[in-house]
Design a protein around this motif. Structure first.
Motif, PDB file in Angstrom:
ATOM      1  N   LEU A   1       0.832  -1.208   0.000  1.00  0.00           N
ATOM      2  CA  LEU A   1       0.000   0.000   0.000  1.00  0.00           C
ATOM      3  C   LEU A   1       0.865   1.256   0.000  1.00  0.00           C
TER       4      LEU A   1
ATOM      5  N   ARG B   1       3.804   1.509  -1.249  1.00  0.00           N
ATOM      6  CA  ARG B   1       4.380   1.648  -2.597  1.00  0.00           C
ATOM      7  C   ARG B   1       3.350   2.258  -3.565  1.00  0.00           C
ATOM      8  N   MET B   2       2.105   1.821  -3.417  1.00  0.00           N
ATOM      9  CA  MET B   2       1.051   2.379  -4.282  1.00  0.00           C
ATOM     10  C   MET B   2       0.895   3.873  -4.032  1.00  0.00           C
ATOM     11  N   ALA B   3       0.892   4.241  -2.749  1.00  0.00           N
ATOM     12  CA  ALA B   3       0.755   5.662  -2.423  1.00  0.00           C
ATOM     13  C   ALA B   3       1.911   6.451  -3.025  1.00  0.00           C
TER      14      ALA B   3
ATOM     15  N   LEU C   1       3.781   5.648  -5.699  1.00  0.00           N
ATOM     16  CA  LEU C   1       3.688   5.733  -7.161  1.00  0.00           C
ATOM     17  C   LEU C   1       2.516   6.591  -7.610  1.00  0.00           C
ATOM     18  N   GLN C   2       1.353   6.378  -6.960  1.00  0.00           N
ATOM     19  CA  GLN C   2       0.135   6.961  -7.519  1.00  0.00           C
ATOM     20  C   GLN C   2      -0.222   8.312  -6.928  1.00  0.00           C
ATOM     21  N   LEU C   3       0.339   8.630  -5.790  1.00  0.00           N
ATOM     22  CA  LEU C   3       0.036   9.932  -5.216  1.00  0.00           C
ATOM     23  C   LEU C   3       1.259  10.842  -5.276  1.00  0.00           C
TER      24      LEU C   3
ATOM     25  N   ARG D   1       4.307  10.358  -6.781  1.00  0.00           N
ATOM     26  CA  ARG D   1       5.010  10.471  -8.067  1.00  0.00           C
ATOM     27  C   ARG D   1       4.057  10.512  -9.261  1.00  0.00           C
ATOM     28  N   ALA D   2       2.784  10.746  -9.005  1.00  0.00           N
ATOM     29  CA  ALA D   2       1.782  10.647 -10.068  1.00  0.00           C
ATOM     30  C   ALA D   2       2.083  11.586 -11.240  1.00  0.00           C
TER      31      ALA D   2
ATOM     32  N   TYR E   1       4.922  10.243 -13.458  1.00  0.00           N
ATOM     33  CA  TYR E   1       4.534   9.115 -14.314  1.00  0.00           C
ATOM     34  C   TYR E   1       3.482   9.507 -15.337  1.00  0.00           C
ATOM     35  N   ASP E   2       2.679  10.489 -14.970  1.00  0.00           N
ATOM     36  CA  ASP E   2       1.692  10.966 -15.914  1.00  0.00           C
ATOM     37  C   ASP E   2       2.377  11.566 -17.136  1.00  0.00           C
TER      38      ASP E   2
END
Lengths: 368, 679
Positions: free
Chosen positions: B25, B27-29, B31-33, B35-36, B39-40
């Motif tokens: 979780l 790691r998801m935070a 990547l997706q929050l 470093r969003a 990556y976008d």
């Protein structure tokens, strides 16, 4: 067992989590194969996965009629059957993506290594349960290691690093619960590190490459590092809410290969964002939680070991698959339970759920 | 049931598994929050590709709107910007383009800081079978050559090849040097820019701005969707003051006349020449030629080494626009400066006779060529016959400092300010100049030399044209220009900024004397009497620039019609000999063409040659008589080049013919010769 009691004693948390994961998986397989479906006219993968899912659920339901304790009596045969199955793969199997893993029976080709995970869980639980009172010193565990070394080597030969590591996960989970000393774990770990160079030599080129790429994905961004980089980009670009179902550019424009099997979690991450990944991870946590609970409450050591083995197997798949999608684990061919496309894996996971439910059903509970 | 130890072990196992979930979780935070955004952007970079749309370069039009330079459709091969390039693709591309792999890699390196596609090859002409084959090959292999773009690219075409080559200039790919030194603003490698002539000086106007579009592509590089983002801004057209017809006639005339000068033996080395034709009322350049010339189309997509060598090894520098960069002694055309200074400073009266005894008493070694003696002369005759002794005397009276001053008044020694690059300054003779060059003191002989435009004086043909314009228009100095209007893509016209005409510091009275003297030059008895056959009166002045490297340069300057000057023409033929023979006939043709365009018929129709000869028999006889006197003088004046004297009679004969019928044939080339005084 009357129906009412059955309904009451079924673990609905476990069933609910597994069903939600499978349905979510179907939606994402649909998304991942969307462009393929457009050109070939039909969601072949989704249909096949659904059919096997229904068949698997029915088989699982039927299996609940039989007491899991009977498995103990078949362990010997199952063990032999397992070895035969893996040997058959070596003799008759056909390769895909550099690994010989598939066996064709009539119209269906399947991956015996998936089923061998469940077989090994049963056999190992039986084997351990019989010895569990005598496991005092390290040498007492040697027969256990010997017991799994044969199927392990056969799987390594395919080569299927993912499955061989899954065997180790099952074994580790079970001996952990059986009381394998922490310092023995530490010594084994130290030995593993020391033996790593030798292990390195045994690995296939592509496996070595995967580990190298895991350590440095930028080394070869269009070759071996491609998966790792593109998966991270897909997940990261999903942000909080995701780009929406069928709207992920990474997934829909094929930047992400294998996105309906091992990399389906990246499609989830891209299209449903942090909220989507969190929900799915929490559903997996429900499965693990139920697995542990069932292990604690099991009728006997066999049930406990079986439940621990099944739970460890789930945990291994969940962690390694999501980890490799998220770039914290090397790429190994490990599917995500209930989620990835792949009927062998799906049937195996349903089998594991059936075993857990069975253990749950046969707990010695006070009957009011 | 489980014993306590086993239970604890299961809890421990669960704790480990929980930790694994927390790790996932987290790691998801991350990547997706956390470093969003990063990556976008990466995902966008995967998905979207920017391609360039080349802006078509503005057209170059003549004064009447006819195209002198336009664009042909062609193809360019570019490489999409990537973080890494597939070696196999590059190798295949190298093979198709017949380009070394190292060269491609070099280009990639050069482009590291730019986001536009990397141009590898440009100017592929769909009409050329070799180029077409290359285009087809790339098109066929498109799927394998991921990131390789085939861009439509307009290529410059100079419609009349060599015509006005020096004026138009040419374009080419921007060089590394030009990028590094910021010569062009906002330029990416691979861009086409002006390298010379108007293409260079108006590059910003002509170039426009390249557009770009975004494409959504899939992982194999196939285009999924196409977005417009930045429309190309086409370059603006420029309408020149150059008249195509006049320029054409001038180019033909100059080539045929140079050929004639060489083949007749009059000037066997006459290869380099230049002509400037101006409108004296505005400074608009109506025609401009420099010889030898080149075809600007050669440069458009990289000149071949064979052609480059042929240009480079030509001793006459074909790339130089001699009309603006050639520096020559102005010769007798400078007598206008000397005369103007004398009148302005009241050192001479219009009717004041000065005696030409064949040499100047103060410096007896300096006289007329061949020791010719013209006796008592007033200004008009002195200028018309280009008498040296008369102007020595004026020079002496005015003094070198004033000569230099008036030379500057007429624009010598500084750039005219024409809208072209590469103008030379020229040089005005003065005490300081001599001191600087030779480290010697000034002597009276130097003043004499300066007074007749020799010695230290140097001028470009354009400077002579500007001087002459001021004489023709009564004393206004206009900055010469080539671009009349800038026309944007909507057809809106604008006028490029240019300085207004300014009054020069010479009185109208003085100017009118100069006009009279020049008018007399083309009358009977003047050095270019053959101009009298034109339908309107033209005033002119011959000049011969001493050339220590070979035969003298012939100069002729003229304006006309006298009553209402509309055209100024200056011609200089390097190593052409006398101005009247080498340069005069070319100027004559310019006026003839211009007058024809105005609907003014020649006085003597070339078709009626026979009768014209009869009618003019008496005047022809008279001319011949006079000419034989001059011939002797001329022969003596050319001791340096004895062959000149020998060719003289030939010229006379031709002259007699041409006098009656100055048709556009080569024969009238030597017409003026017999009228020639020392020049």
């Amino acid at each position: 067992m009357d129906f009412k009691r059955l309904m009451r004693n079924l673990d609905w948390y476990l069933i609910g989590a597994a069903l939600l994961l499978m349905l979510g998986g179907l939606a994402l397989i649909a998304s991942a194969t969307y462009s393929y479906a457009q050109t070939s006219g039909g969601f072949w993968h989704v249909r096949r996965q659904s059919i096997f899912m229904l068949a698997g659920i029915i088989l699982a339901a039927v299996s609940l009629r039989y007491d899991y304790h009977q498995l103990k009596h078949y362990a010997k045969y199952l063990y032999v059957f397992n070895l035969l199955l893996l040997a058959a793969v070596m003799l008759f199997g056909h390769s895909q993506l550099g690994a010989q893993r598939w066996l064709q029976v009539g119209p269906i080709s399947f991956q015996p290594s998936e089923f061998s995970k469940i077989l090994l869980t049963v056999c190992l639980a039986t084997f351990l349960e019989r010895r569990i009172e005598w496991l005092e010193s390290f040498t007492d565990y040697l027969p256990v290691f010997l017991y799994i070394v044969v199927p392990f080597v056969l799987v390594m030969k395919q080569p299927d690093l993912g499955t061989s590591l899954a065997f180790i996960a099952i074994l580790t989970g079970m001996i952990f619960v059986s009381g394998f000393r922490y310092k023995w774990f530490a010594s084994l770990f130290a030995a593993g590190v020391a033996l790593f160079p030798a292990f390195w030599l045994v690995l296939q080129d592509y496996q070595r490459n995967r580990i190298k790429v895991f350590l440095n994905p930028e080394m070869d961004p269009f070759g071996s590092g491609y998966h790792v980089i593109q998966a991270k980009i897909a997940i990261g670009s999903g942000s909080l809410f995701g780009k929406g179902w069928l709207a992920g550019s990474q997934s829909q424009l094929n930047f992400l290969p294998e996105n309906h099997t091992d990399f389906i979690f990246s499609v989830l991450g891209e299209e449903f964002g942090f909220i989507g990944t969190t929900c799915i991870i929490l559903l997996y946590l429900v499965i693990i939680w139920r697995g542990i609970t069932i292990a604690i409450n099991a009728d006997d050591d066999f049930g406990t070991l079986l439940a621990v083995g099944a739970t460890s197997l789930f945990m291994f798949h969940i962690f390694v698959n999501i980890g490799m999608n998220a770039g914290i684990m090397p790429v190994t061919g490990v599917p995500l339970p209930f989620f990835s496309y792949g009927v062998s894996s799906l049937m195996t996971n349903l089998g594991l759920v059936a075993i857990l439910l069975n253990i749950r059903l046969r707990e010695q509970r006070l009957q009011f | 049931m489980l014993n306590k130890e086993k239970l604890n072990r299961i809890y421990a196992l669960f704790a480990i598994y929980l930790a694994a979930f927390v790790l996932l979780l987290g790691r998801m935070a991350y990547l997706q929050l956390w470093r969003a955004d990063y990556y976008d952007k990466q995902a966008e970079g995967n998905r979207l590709r920017q391609s360039r749309i080349m802006a078509p370069r503005g057209l170059i039009l003549d004064a009447k709107g006819r195209e002198l330079a336009n664009n042909l459709p062609s193809y360019g091969v570019s490489l999409q910007k990537q973080n890494d390039y597939d070696e196999a693709t590059l190798q295949e591309l190298a093979a198709i383009l017949h380009m070394p792999l190292t060269k491609i890699k070099e280009r990639i390196k050069e482009n590291v800081n730019y986001y536009q596609p990397i141009r590898l090859k440009s100017g592929l002409n769909p009409k050329d079978p070799d180029d077409m084959e290359l285009i087809t090959k790339i098109e066929e292999r498109r799927r394998n050559l991921s990131g390789v773009l085939l861009e439509v690219q307009p290529i410059r075409q100079y419609c009349f090849k060599n015509l006005a080559a020096h004026t138009l200039g040419y374009v080419g790919e921007v060089s590394e040097y030009e990028i590094e030194h910021g010569i062009f603003e906002n330029i990416a490698p691979g861009s086409i820019v002006g390298k010379a002539g108007l293409e260079k000086s108006y590059d910003e106007v002509l170039r426009g701005r390249d557009g770009a579009f975004m494409e959504e592509v899939d992982a194999s590089g196939n285009v999924v969707q196409h977005y417009d983002s930045l429309k190309p801004l086409p370059g603006k057209n420029i309408r020149l003051t150059i008249d195509l017809q006049l320029q054409k006639v001038l180019e033909e005339t100059i080539d045929s006349h140079l050929a004639y000068l060489r083949s007749s033996g009059l000037a066997p080395r006459a290869r380099a020449a230049s002509v400037v034709v101006l409108d004296p009322k505005t400074g608009a350049v109506k025609a401009m030629v420099s010889r030898p010339d080149f075809d600007p189309n050669w440069f458009v997509d990289g000149i071949s080494s064979r052609r480059w060598n042929s240009i480079n090894n030509d001793p006459n520098y074909p790339m130089n626009n001699k009309a603006i960069s050639g520096e020559y002694p102005p010769g007798s055309t400078f007598k206008i400066v000397t005369g103007s200074a004398a009148f302005e400073l009241h050192k001479v009266g219009l009717n004041e006779p000065i005696y030409d005894g064949g040499f100047h008493p103060d410096v007896p070694t300096m006289g007329n060529a061949g020791g010719e003696v013209l006796g008592w002369l007033t200004f008009i005759d002195g200028l018309a016959m280009s008498d040296n002794v008369y102007f020595y005397e004026l020079g002496k009276r005015v003094g070198i400092d004033n000569l230099a001053r008036y030379a500057s008044v007429y624009g010598f020694g500084r750039k005219t300010g024409i809208d072209l690059e590469g103008e030379s300054l020229g040089l005005v003779a003065s005490k300081e100049v001599k001191k600087k060059i030779w480290n010697e003191d000034w002597r009276l002989g130097d003043t004499f030399n300066a007074a007749i435009g020799q010695g230290f004086n140097l001028a470009t043909p354009l400077q002579l044209a500007v001087m002459l314009s001021s004489v023709a228009n009564g004393g206004i100095r206009h900055t010469p220009y080539l671009v009349d209007k800038i026309i944007d893509s909507d057809g809106r016209e604008s006028t490029p900024k240019r300085p207004a005409g300014e009054k020069i510091n010479v009185s109208a009275q003085t100017i009118s004397y100069m006009q009279e003297g020049m008018a007399a030059t083309t009358r009977e008895g003047g050095t270019a009497a053959y101009f009298s056959s034109l339908p309107k009166r033209v005033a002119g002045k011959t000049g011969t620039a001493e050339n220590s490297m070979g035969r003298d340069h012939g100069i002729f300057v003229a304006y006309g019609p006298i009553e209402d000057p509309q055209l100024v023409a200056v011609c200089l033929v390097e190593q052409g000999g006398f101005g009247a023979t080498a340069a005069g006939p070319i100027v004559y043709q310019v006026f003839e063409e211009y007058f024809r365009q105005q609907g003014w018929q020649p006085r003597y129709r070339p078709v009626a040659r026979h009768s014209a000869e009869e009618n003019d028999a008496t005047s022809a006889a008279k001319q011949t008589e006079k000419a034989s006197d001059q011939a002797k003088a001329a022969a003596a004046s050319e001791k340096k080049q004895p062959d000149k004297a020998q060719v003289q009679p030939k010229g006379e004969e031709r002259g007699a013919q041409a006098q009656t019928a100055p048709a556009p044939d080569k024969k009238n080339g030597a017409t003026g010769r017999r009228q020639r005084k020392k020049q």
